[in-house]
Design an enzyme around this catalytic site. Structure first.
Site, mmCIF file in Angstrom:
data_model
loop_
_atom_site.group_PDB
_atom_site.id
_atom_site.type_symbol
_atom_site.label_atom_id
_atom_site.label_comp_id
_atom_site.label_asym_id
_atom_site.label_seq_id
_atom_site.Cartn_x
_atom_site.Cartn_y
_atom_site.Cartn_z
ATOM 1 N N ASP A 34 -26.193 -18.036 22.493
ATOM 2 C CA ASP A 34 -24.807 -18.649 22.024
ATOM 3 C C ASP A 34 -24.948 -20.057 22.370
ATOM 4 O O ASP A 34 -24.850 -21.270 21.410
ATOM 5 C CB ASP A 34 -23.707 -18.328 22.851
ATOM 6 N N TYR A 37 -27.174 -21.964 19.792
ATOM 7 C CA TYR A 37 -26.375 -22.197 18.595
ATOM 8 C C TYR A 37 -25.614 -23.374 18.682
ATOM 9 O O TYR A 37 -25.332 -24.248 17.891
ATOM 10 C CB TYR A 37 -25.754 -20.768 18.449
ATOM 11 N N LEU A 84 -4.925 -0.434 -7.469
ATOM 12 C CA LEU A 84 -5.755 0.879 -7.527
ATOM 13 C C LEU A 84 -4.688 1.896 -7.556
ATOM 14 O O LEU A 84 -3.497 1.879 -7.027
ATOM 15 C CB LEU A 84 -6.428 1.148 -6.457
ATOM 16 N N LYS A 117 -11.062 2.193 2.021
ATOM 17 C CA LYS A 117 -9.959 1.085 1.487
ATOM 18 C C LYS A 117 -9.418 0.334 2.905
ATOM 19 O O LYS A 117 -8.878 0.939 3.441
ATOM 20 C CB LYS A 117 -9.024 1.898 0.793
ATOM 21 N N ARG A 138 -4.439 -12.884 -3.999
ATOM 22 C CA ARG A 138 -4.035 -11.951 -5.111
ATOM 23 C C ARG A 138 -3.231 -12.458 -5.829
ATOM 24 O O ARG A 138 -2.853 -12.488 -7.181
ATOM 25 C CB ARG A 138 -4.245 -10.470 -4.839
HETATM 26 S S1 IVH Z 1 -11.414 -2.146 -5.529
HETATM 27 C C1 IVH Z 1 -9.975 -3.076 -9.741
HETATM 28 N N1 IVH Z 1 -12.252 -1.509 -3.239
HETATM 29 O O1 IVH Z 1 -6.529 -2.236 -2.258
HETATM 30 C C2 IVH Z 1 -9.860 -2.398 -8.401
HETATM 31 N N2 IVH Z 1 -10.185 -2.410 -3.609
HETATM 32 O O2 IVH Z 1 -4.464 -1.487 -4.694
HETATM 33 C C3 IVH Z 1 -9.764 -3.358 -7.400
HETATM 34 N N3 IVH Z 1 -8.818 -2.531 -1.468
HETATM 35 O O3 IVH Z 1 -5.508 -5.022 -3.373
HETATM 36 C C4 IVH Z 1 -9.968 -3.044 -6.044
HETATM 37 N N4 IVH Z 1 -10.563 -1.916 -0.213
HETATM 38 O O4 IVH Z 1 -7.491 -5.255 -2.153
HETATM 39 C C5 IVH Z 1 -11.202 -1.846 -4.329
HETATM 40 N N5 IVH Z 1 -13.158 -0.853 -1.164
HETATM 41 C C6 IVH Z 1 -12.069 -1.420 -1.987
HETATM 42 C C7 IVH Z 1 -10.844 -1.763 -1.395
HETATM 43 C C8 IVH Z 1 -9.830 -2.316 -2.139
HETATM 44 C C9 IVH Z 1 -9.018 -2.411 -0.182
HETATM 45 C C10 IVH Z 1 -7.507 -3.109 -1.799
HETATM 46 C C11 IVH Z 1 -7.489 -4.160 -3.026
HETATM 47 C C12 IVH Z 1 -6.187 -4.107 -3.576
HETATM 48 C C13 IVH Z 1 -5.693 -2.689 -3.246
HETATM 49 C C14 IVH Z 1 -5.778 -1.903 -4.548
#
Ligand code: IVH
Length: 690
Positions: A34, A37, A84, A117, A138
């Site tokens: 550190d 850095y 999703l 997710k 978003r």
């Molecule tokens: S793909 C078109 N991959 O889940 C598909 N989303 O309802 C777009 N999220 O707000 C999303 N982990 O931010 C994707 N590995 C992942 C994700 C992910 C979290 C969130 C995303 C979105 C929500 C979908």
């Protein structure tokens, strides 16, 4: 005009700092101390201060935040940010697969890319010519808020793409998350200041991203995981899995728990595996996303109005449940803090039975207004202690009653103190057994010395029978001492003595965390260990030296000083060293034994002779077991595997084929510090270095 030589030096420093930043924040594998850095950074700060013309928005010096804004600008996304569809269970996932195959007109298995997710905040990052030009939330999917200044402070977001960056525009999508550890700490601070804690890491992360003062965001230590791009043509790839690799090459953090699955069964198995690992994740995940891997097939499938037809979120069991408060007990912690704990009618929360939940402190209890007899929402996150979120007023009968702070310690009877201005009442008893028990439990806990087999019931017995009067006594226990205890078979006594023996060679950072110094959480403990290298160096460090450690402010340094100045604590440490404790510096801990604490089981025929495979694991500090249990970390599956492979699947233990096993060995054996993370020795984030 800035002299050319200085301009070149500034660019060289920026490039070097970008590189180290990536090693540190994305790969968790720093290659310089550190201090080095910091000295590079100081040099650049100095150059830029003398010649402001050198300072660009993507300089590593600009991560500390910009002047506060009045309001966020609204911006339109290059392509809509979709959401999703959810699959609540296996049936939902099967329906998704049926639909995909029907629409694609294929009988055979579809290849899926599966990834966790993340439960955070979705953002879009726009790069032009490889430079970050915009970051947005978003919003409604079409339009979001311009939070560029805030996202620049997130250290795992590259300000400039690495490797072969696309010349045009590329919009990277991903999730901003807060580590559970940082969340816990943030809430602890909120509670200590008497402020309302955040409900969950997602809210805390969202609050930090939507701060008008980016300096606040910078202090919240957020992380970013990339999972896609809006315009995939820009990435020059053909599958989602290649895309993730590409994002990694550009310098983003991508989840390591990703997999390519051939067909539904494999996808389902991966989802279950990730769910089984859920509690061990350093941040919250609420499902597993299953995406059609081929980008051409994705295009063919297209989208509905707000969600794609090529992806689905397999949701995990919710981490909240409704249950009743049977009682409120006052529990005594290791520093004597007395906290209200709700005793609950046992309820299943995210696959775990919960029968106690914290109410934090009397002020929080009063704020939430929870009474004995109330119906409440309880919540857990990772392995954080479950908490009571709120009571359900509609369920009140009038029979509920309040619970008051006791005047005397419920365990040792000493009087309870509440210093002016503090929110936490404390037991004043010097020899309170409850404090000792809590200290021992913390010392032996998974994130500290990780002493297998030293559970709560055993700690109770050890203290009650006066076999252990301080932490050092743990290291003096013999099989003979343990054998007469309740529920202690000969074998468990032997195993515990062995586990204690292993714990004697503890990494310094874990030991420091285990000491339970106020304000020294895991991340700070690791930072201290890396900075000082030895316990002696830290124990005698003056306050000025402590303040040099990233993340240590006046309050923390004062707390560390007063801990080590206390003769009682110095004596306790002397006793531990006399009992044979041998601390390992972070360098030793990371280099030699990256598989420390990891267990492997082999099944089926491997090309590599079994003995060699076993020796390779052991040489890296891992263990090889003969049977699979929940505690097995990896099952290596060869030709014609036996029932162990089935058992592993059932328990959700990750399986590796021989190629995967070799790759793992190479990965952890090859690079010192990244191996350390594989072994669960996660390195803390570098905080506020400027
Ligand atoms: S793909 C078109 N991959 O889940 C598909 N989303 O309802 C777009 N999220 O707000 C999303 N982990 O931010 C994707 N590995 C992942 C994700 C992910 C979290 C969130 C995303 C979105 C929500 C979908």
């Amino acid at each position: 005009m800035v002299p050319e030589a200085l301009r070149r030096r500034a660019e060289e420093l920026r490039r070097e700092l970008d590189y180290h930043n990536h090693r540190y924040y994305v790969l968790d594998a720093p290659v310089i101390p550190d201090a080095e850095y910091d000295s590079l950074l100081r040099e650049l700060v100095g150059l830029e201060a003398a010649h402001p013309g050198l300072r660009g928005p993507d300089s590593p010096t600009q991560r500390v935040g910009a002047p506060p804004l009045e309001a966020f600008r609204r911006v339109e996304h290059l392509r809509p940010m979709l959401s999703l569809d959810n699959a609540m269970d296996e049936i939902g996932l099967r329906e998704f697969d049926d639909r995909v195959r029907r629409l694609l007109g294929t009988e055979g298995p579809v290849v899926y890319a599966c990834e966790p997710k993340f439960d955070g905040l979705a953002v879009e990052l726009v790069y032009e010519g490889g430079r970050l030009v915009r970051g947005a939330t978003r919003g409604d999917g079409r339009e979001g808020e311009d939070v560029t200044a805030n996202l620049r402070t997130v250290r795992s977001i590259p300000l400039r793409l690495q490797g072969e960056a696309p010349p045009g525009a590329v919009d990277v999508r991903g999730e901003v998350v807060m580590r559970l550890e940082d969340f816990r700490r943030l809430n602890q601070d909120q509670l200590e200041k008497g402020e309302t804690p955040f409900a969950n890491p997602r809210n805390a992360a969202a609050g930090a991203v939507r701060q008008l003062d980016s300096g606040v965001t910078a202090r919240r230590r957020l992380e970013f995981f990339a999972y896609g791009v809006g315009l995939w043509e820009a990435a020059g790839v053909r599958t989602q899995s290649e895309l993730l690799e590409r994002l990694g090459e550009w310098g983003f953090r991508v989840s390591r728990e990703r997999a390519v699955a051939r067909g539904l069964e494999e996808a389902l198995a991966h989802c279950r595996r990730v769910e089984a690992l859920r509690d061990g994740f350093p941040y919250e995940i609420d499902g597993c996303v299953v995406k059609v891997d081929s980008l051409l097939q994705q295009e063919e499938l297209g989208q509905r109005s707000r969600s794609p037809r090529w992806a689905v979120a397999y949701k995990f069991a919710p981490l909240q449940a409704v249950t009743r408060v049977l009682d409120v007990q006052w529990s005594v912690g290791r520093t004597g803090a007395i906290t209200p704990v709700a005793v609950l009618e046992p309820a299943r929360v995210g696959g775990v039975t919960v029968s106690r939940a914290t109410l934090h402190n009397p002020e929080e209890l009063a704020r939430k207004g929870v009474l004995v007899g109330d119906w409440v929402v309880v919540q857990r996150a990772g392995d954080v202690i479950p908490e009571v979120v709120r009571f359900l007023p509609e369920k009140r009968t009038g029979q509920e009653r309040p619970s008051e702070v006791p005047a005397q310690c419920p365990v040792c009877g000493a009087h309870v103190e509440k210093p002016e201005g503090e929110v936490v009442p404390r037991c004043s008893g010097l020899n309170c057994p409850a404090q000792l028990k809590a200290r021992l439990r913390h010392f032996a806990s998974r994130r500290a010395l990780d002493v297998d087999g030293l559970g709560e019931k055993l700690v109770d017995q050890l203290v009650e029978r006066r076999l252990v009067r301080d932490v050092a006594d743990l290291f003096r226990l013999t099989e003979g001492d343990l054998a007469p205890l309740e529920r202690m078979a000969e074998k468990s006594a032997r195993n515990l003595v062995r586990a204690l023996d292993r714990a004697r060679r503890a990494p310094l950072g874990r030991f420091l965390y285990g000491l339970g110094i106020r304000h020294v959480g895991e991340a700070t403990a690791q930072a201290l260990a890396r900075h000082f290298g030895t316990l002696a160096g830290l124990m005698d460090a003056p306050e000025g030296a402590l303040l040099q450690v990233p993340d240590v402010g006046p309050e923390v340094s004062r707390s560390i000083r007063s801990f080590f100045e206390e003769p009682h604590n110095r004596e306790a440490i002397r006793q531990m060293l006399a009992a044979g404790l041998e601390l390992r510096s972070p360098v030793e801990a990371a280099s030699g034994r990256p598989l420390e604490g990891r267990s492997f089981v082999f099944t089926g025929g491997l090309e590599m002779p079994r003995e060699q495979a076993k020796a390779a694991v052991e040489a890296l500090g891992g263990r090889v077991a003969t049977s699979v249990s929940k505690k097995t970390d990896f099952v290596v599956v060869g030709e014609d595997p036996g029932s162990k492979a089935d058992k592993a699947r059932e328990l959700g233990v990750p399986a590796l084929d021989e190629a995967g096993f070799r790759e793992l060995l190479e990965q952890v054996g090859g690079k010192g510090a990244s191996a350390a993370e594989e072994a669960g020795e996660t390195l803390p984030a570098r905080g506020g270095a400027v």
